[in-house]
Design a protein around this motif. Structure first.
Motif, PDB file in Angstrom:
ATOM      1  N   HIS A 140       0.840  -1.193   0.000  1.00 19.01           N
ATOM      2  CA  HIS A 140       0.000   0.000   0.000  1.00 19.01           C
ATOM      3  C   HIS A 140       0.883   1.253   0.000  1.00 19.01           C
ATOM      4  N   SER A 141       0.342   2.329  -0.547  1.00 24.56           N
ATOM      5  CA  SER A 141       1.025   3.620  -0.489  1.00 24.56           C
ATOM      6  C   SER A 141       0.017   4.724  -0.745  1.00 24.56           C
ATOM      7  N   TYR A 142       0.092   5.785   0.059  1.00 25.70           N
ATOM      8  CA  TYR A 142      -0.761   6.950  -0.146  1.00 25.70           C
ATOM      9  C   TYR A 142      -0.093   7.987  -1.053  1.00 25.70           C
ATOM     10  N   GLU A 143       1.158   7.748  -1.427  1.00 28.96           N
ATOM     11  CA  GLU A 143       1.937   8.784  -2.109  1.00 28.96           C
ATOM     12  C   GLU A 143       2.495   8.348  -3.460  1.00 28.96           C
ATOM     13  N   ALA A 191       8.107   8.409  -1.870  1.00 32.25           N
ATOM     14  CA  ALA A 191       6.887   7.719  -1.467  1.00 32.25           C
ATOM     15  C   ALA A 191       7.231   6.574  -0.524  1.00 32.25           C
TER      16      ALA A 191
END
Length: 206
Positions: free
Chosen positions: A33-36, A44
């Motif tokens: 997962h990554s929000y960036e 990121a």
């Protein structure tokens, strides 16, 4: 403390996280997962969430294999209480051209050992990436080792539209980069007129 490491410290929690009251669901698997993460973007945090699926063993090792055809550059690993990490680098078949010159090597594997993910718990293993490739999707492979010696290979992929395999490889879809707004890309009428006038008439026109 460098910005990247400072931000990493706020993302993960050193001790294993527990799912209170229930065991990890049977369908749980290693995911990323990554929000960036943006196509061709930078700086990121990628988080590999690892649930413990067994009722009679703990997770004692995680190996994550990073793509090398579309490499991730400037990889940093977040230190995690109770765990040790090792990084493996590989020489790229095709160097990546950057503003600072060609990059000929990249991280191909990160391995965490020494800790334990208890029954009914999970752990996030975080890395920071300074430069992401300009691709829509990243696919990783992961090996999860349990205290009873069993190794679960999260390496399977399926064609689009097909059912998810039993042990799917972690995948991360990268967001499209933001496009310039119409306001910032379209000149105002006054500035457009000014650009067409002789220099000595610009002040008068304004």
């Amino acid at each position: 403390m460098p910005h990247q490491l400072r931000r990493l410290a706020t993302v993960g929690i050193g001790a294993p996280l527990l799912v209170l009251g229930v065991a990890a669901p049977a369908a749980a698997h290693v995911t990323v997962h990554s929000y960036e993460a943006v196509r061709g973007g930078s700086d990121a945090v990628l988080s590999f969430r690892t649930p413990n699926e067994m009722s009679n063993a703990t997770t004692v090792k995680l190996q994550v294999f990073l793509p090398t055809r579309t490499p991730l550059l400037g990889v940093l690993v977040q230190p995690l209480d109770g765990w040790h990490f090792a990084v493996k680098n590989v020489t790229l078949r095709k160097p990546v051209q950057t503003d600072d010159g060609p990059i000929t090597a990249a991280v191909s594997e990160v391995t965490w050992t020494g800790g334990q993910i208890p029954v009914g718990g999970y752990q996030d293993f975080n890395i920071d990436v300074s430069d992401l490739p300009d691709v829509p999707l990243l696919t990783f492979k992961a090996l999860q080792t349990y205290s009873n010696g069993q190794v679960v290979r999260w390496i399977e992929t399926a064609p689009a539209g097909q059912p998810e395999p039993a042990h799917p490889a972690p995948t991360l879809r990268l967001a499209a980069p933001a496009r310039p707004s119409a306001a910032s890309s379209t000149p105002t009428i006054a500035s457009a007129r000014s650009s067409l006038l002789p220099v000595d008439l610009v002040d008068e026109a304004a």
